[in-house]
Write a protein that holds these residues in place. Structure first.
Motif, mmCIF file in Angstrom:
data_model
loop_
_atom_site.group_PDB
_atom_site.id
_atom_site.type_symbol
_atom_site.label_atom_id
_atom_site.label_comp_id
_atom_site.label_asym_id
_atom_site.label_seq_id
_atom_site.Cartn_x
_atom_site.Cartn_y
_atom_site.Cartn_z
ATOM 1 N N CYS B 279 7.720 -45.925 35.939
ATOM 2 C CA CYS B 279 7.181 -46.521 34.714
ATOM 3 C C CYS B 279 6.176 -45.569 34.081
ATOM 4 O O CYS B 279 6.211 -45.315 32.879
ATOM 5 C CB CYS B 279 6.495 -47.853 35.015
ATOM 6 S SG CYS B 279 7.655 -49.125 35.472
ATOM 7 N N SER B 282 7.722 -42.272 32.727
ATOM 8 C CA SER B 282 8.620 -42.335 31.578
ATOM 9 C C SER B 282 7.860 -42.357 30.252
ATOM 10 O O SER B 282 8.461 -42.313 29.195
ATOM 11 C CB SER B 282 9.525 -43.560 31.692
ATOM 12 O OG SER B 282 8.727 -44.711 31.692
ATOM 13 N N ARG B 283 6.539 -42.454 30.305
ATOM 14 C CA ARG B 283 5.780 -42.410 29.047
ATOM 15 C C ARG B 283 5.803 -40.991 28.493
ATOM 16 O O ARG B 283 5.538 -40.028 29.203
ATOM 17 C CB ARG B 283 4.344 -42.892 29.278
ATOM 18 C CG ARG B 283 4.281 -44.394 29.527
ATOM 19 C CD ARG B 283 2.872 -44.867 29.681
ATOM 20 N NE ARG B 283 2.028 -44.500 28.547
ATOM 21 C CZ ARG B 283 0.704 -44.618 28.557
ATOM 22 N NH1 ARG B 283 0.093 -45.068 29.629
ATOM 23 N NH2 ARG B 283 -0.003 -44.280 27.505
ATOM 24 N N GLU B 284 6.094 -40.885 27.200
ATOM 25 C CA GLU B 284 6.320 -39.582 26.579
ATOM 26 C C GLU B 284 5.189 -38.592 26.839
ATOM 27 O O GLU B 284 5.413 -37.458 27.249
ATOM 28 C CB GLU B 284 6.502 -39.739 25.057
ATOM 29 C CG GLU B 284 7.934 -39.877 24.570
ATOM 30 C CD GLU B 284 8.939 -38.973 25.256
ATOM 31 O OE1 GLU B 284 8.746 -37.740 25.238
ATOM 32 O OE2 GLU B 284 9.920 -39.490 25.821
#
Lengths: 428, 304
Positions: B279, B282-284
């Motif tokens: 999670c 996956s943050r840009e």
């Protein structure tokens, strides 16, 4: 004319009757026939009967009377445990009876069993062996759908007119192993790697613990659950955990030789660990660690069932009460590190030197005690049962009164530990 | 004290096959190839290693055989992904299923027989260091190898030109190609190294950890490797922590069981951590700083 004829007939009849009675009176009755003659006749009859059955046999062979038996396995036949042992039994009967044809499906998920069974039935298989507890309900369901097929379910308790049950039970042997474990442990800590907290496993742990207690009241049995029937990694880690806590003797219920191998490794590194094999001969995995173990002979049960089906003793109407619960007496199970090796010779002197004061036998070595108990449980009328009272549970509650033997039902559903077991039974 | 030394050593030994496998997986995935065939390669390594050790009576030959079969299997996936630009997800899954089935077939004759296994070999004189020596340097040779591999990986990946090339191929093959690098060659090289290590990790199981062949003995470790690679964010140092965490959880289940901690909880905990890491990763904004190969799973089709 007619009248005269009738009179003659009546007179002839009466004369005949009188003569018949007279002859009957003078001829000795069968009871006084010389015994040799009677036996002779009987032998002749038996010979004729044997001949008839032989001829019937040949005839049915010519007609192609065949039994096609299918086996449903829960694991891979390469698990070297439960499924492997069943397959050894299958191969034995397959080779022995030329009227028998067998097939199997391995690694069948319990939820998917019905599909596999139906496929076999459609291929003409008329005897189905389902070899896992989880197959019980599908087996019963399909037995209603296919009333002409005979089903045998291993380890279950539901039966019907065409479903029988069978099981090779180990608790006597676990008890014998417990005797040896109690004698050999130096740390008074005996470990047990257990699969699932179900009655079968709890019963075996208890039987093992009762054996330990009989020779060594100070020793405790430490249990670890791995929640798997077959997982070498988990078994290894559970065994290592027990050893790091000071356990030096290990028994287990799990389908791989891992615990034995862990014991062998520690023994090789200089720390003697005693292990007890489970299900298959494991002496070669741990020649320096395996003391004994339990071995199964499913072929004894399969042979009996299939022979009785072949002879027509079992059919699709009379299996309601056919429940095999076979142990030492029937030869379905064996005490041993390997077939024909009840106790690893390496440990025999140690067991012979360990003498205890037994309430029943007086001064006796553990080796002799094991052999005596083994003989007692092999008798036609089983002379000894490990689950003989007084037996208390972990809370000190008397569960089996003094002098009483546990009933089949109690053992079948047991969900408590005897008082020298450390550990709890997780709620399912 | 002794008790804890043996527990920690067991954790490292349980984590090592995961570490070696994850390093292999990193080699493959760094070049942009998604490999879901790890379980299949691993179990083939296990059965082949066992078979050769049994036939020759020499477990070291078994290890070499496992490396070779690992390379061969990884190359099947490599040819499909690199030369034929096939669907990497399907190819990887097929490899796993194929490997599990084939290993069962090959292993039929090796059930229930023991093998000469590789024992613990103390690494003199390092094993004389108090406590640490017993934990790290009195264990089996592949554990030492895994330490060495981590150092080599870290050095090559971050300190050499080769590392830059590999990362470039995974992130932007077009750029790499325009710089005159053969993308195909680099991808094949990564596949070969990865296959070798994953195959070796399988043989670790059948020749060291549990010296026996048992059908399905990898028991999902290949999949743990796949998730560990994500967990480690394709970094060899993080892979060490990840592997020992997973290994530790496996071992600690049974240490903690008497204290009433349900084993099911412990066995799921590393996966919870993996999901959390995923999670976050996956943050840009964070993604840019992480090592995830940007073209992972996408075939590289050269422009004509």
């Amino acid at each position: 004319m007619a009248n005269k004829n009738t009179t003659i007939l009546i007179v002839a009849f009466i004369v005949g009757l009188l003569v018949g009675t007279a002859i009957g009176y003078f001829i000795p009755n069968p009871g006084t026939v010389p015994k040799s003659e009677y036996d002779n006749l009987k032998n002749q009859l038996q010979e004729k009967e044997a001949l008839i059955s032989q001829l019937q046999d040949k005839l049915s062979k010519l007609e192609g009377k065949k039994i096609k038996a299918a086996f449903i396995y829960v694991g891979p036949i390469g698990d070297y445990g439960w499924t492997h042992a069943h397959d050894v039994g299958r191969r034995y009967v397959d080779q022995k009876f030329d009227w028998l044809e067998t097939a199997y499906a391995e690694s069948v998920p319990e939820s998917d069993a019905a599909r596999y069974i139906e496929r076999f039935i459609k291929e003409g298989y008329n005897v189905i062996f389902t070899t896992s507890f989880g197959y019980m309900d599908p087996t019963i369901d399909l037995s209603k759908k296919y009333p002409n097929v005979l089903f045998f379910h291993c380890s279950g308790y539901k039966r019907s007119k065409n479903v029988g049950t069978y099981f090779a039970e180990f608790y006597q042997i676990y008890y014998l192993n417990g005797l040896m474990a109690g004698a050999l442990t130096k740390t008074n800590k005996v470990g047990y790697v257990a699969a699932y907290p179900i009655p079968e496993v709890v019963r075996h742990i208890n039987a093992f613990a009762l054996g330990v207690k009989e020779v060594n009241p100070n020793a405790k049995v430490y249990v670890r659950w791995i929640f798997s029937w077959f997982d070498p990694n988990k078994a290894k880690e559970a065994a290592e955990a027990l050893i790091s806590e000071g356990v030096d003797t290990l028994a287990f219920t799990e389908d791989s030789p891992t615990v034995v191998q862990v014991g062998q490794q520690h023994t090789k590194e200089g720390k003697q660990i005693y292990t007890f094999a489970h299900y298959s001969p494991m002496l070669k995995y741990g020649p320096d660690t395996v003391v004994s173990g339990q071995l199964v002979h499913w072929e004894i049960i399969y042979q009996d069932i299939l022979m009785k089906i072949y002879l027509g003793i079992y059919n699709n109407t009379n299996l309601q009460n056919v429940d095999y619960w076979w142990m030492l007496r029937e030869g379905a199970v064996e005490l041993g590190a390997d077939f024909g090796v009840p106790i690893n010779p390496k440990f025999v002197p140690e067991l012979k030197n360990k003498v205890l004061d037994h309430p029943q036998f007086g001064k006796i070595s553990v080796y002799d005690l094991v052999m005596k108990r083994l003989a007692q449980m092999k008798e036609e009328t089983v002379l000894f049962d490990p689950f003989t009272g007084p037996i208390k549970d972990q809370n000190g509650v008397l569960k089996i009164p003094a002098g009483e033997r546990a009933s089949h039902d109690l053992l079948w559903s047991i969900q408590w530990f005897v008082d020298n077991v450390v550990g709890e039974i997780p709620k399912q | 004290m002794n008790e804890w030394i043996s527990i920690i050593r067991t954790i490292i030994e349980a984590g090592t096959p995961l570490l070696i496998g994850t390093l292999g997986q990193i080699a493959i995935e760094r070049t942009g190839i998604l490999n879901l065939g790890a379980e299949g390669i691993m179990i083939m390594g296990a059965v082949t290693g066992f078979a050769f050790a049994r036939i020759t009576g020499n477990p070291w030959i078994g290890l070499v055989a496992a490396i070779l079969i690992g390379i061969f299997f990884a190359l099947i996936h490599g040819v499909i992904s690199i030369s034929f630009n096939g669907n990497q997800t399907i190819s990887g899954l097929a490899l796993t299923m194929f490997g599990i089935g084939l290993s069962g077939l090959i292993g039929r004759n090796y059930i229930g027989i023991p093998v000469k296994h590789i024992p613990r070999i103390p690494l003199f004189p390092l094993d004389k260091i108090p406590i640490l020596g017993q934990i790290l340097f009195n264990t089996n040779p592949l554990v030492y190898l895994s330490f060495l591999l981590v150092l080599i990986y870290w050095f090559i990946l971050y300190k050499t030109k080769i590392g830059i090339i590999v990362r470039a191929v995974g992130d932007s093959p077009e750029t790499a190609e325009s710089m005159g690098i053969s993308v195909t060659k680099v991808k094949y090289l990564g596949t070969i190294i990865g296959g070798a290590l994953i195959g070796l990790s399988g043989a670790y199981l059948s020749l060291i950890y549990i010296p026996a062949w048992i059908e399905g003995m990898t028991a999902g470790r290949g999949w743990i490797i796949v998730s560990l690679t994500v967990f480690a964010m394709w970094d060899p140092i993080y892979a060490v922590f990840g592997s020992y965490l997973f290994g530790g959880v496996e071992v600690m289940q049974y240490i903690l069981q008497p204290y009433g901690i349900p084993p099911a909880f412990l066995s799921m905990s590393p996966y919870i951590v993996t999901i959390l890491v995923l999670c976050i990763a996956s943050r840009e904004s964070i993604k840019k700083r992480l090592g995830a190969p940007k073209t992972l799973g996408k075939p590289y089709i050269r422009e004509k």
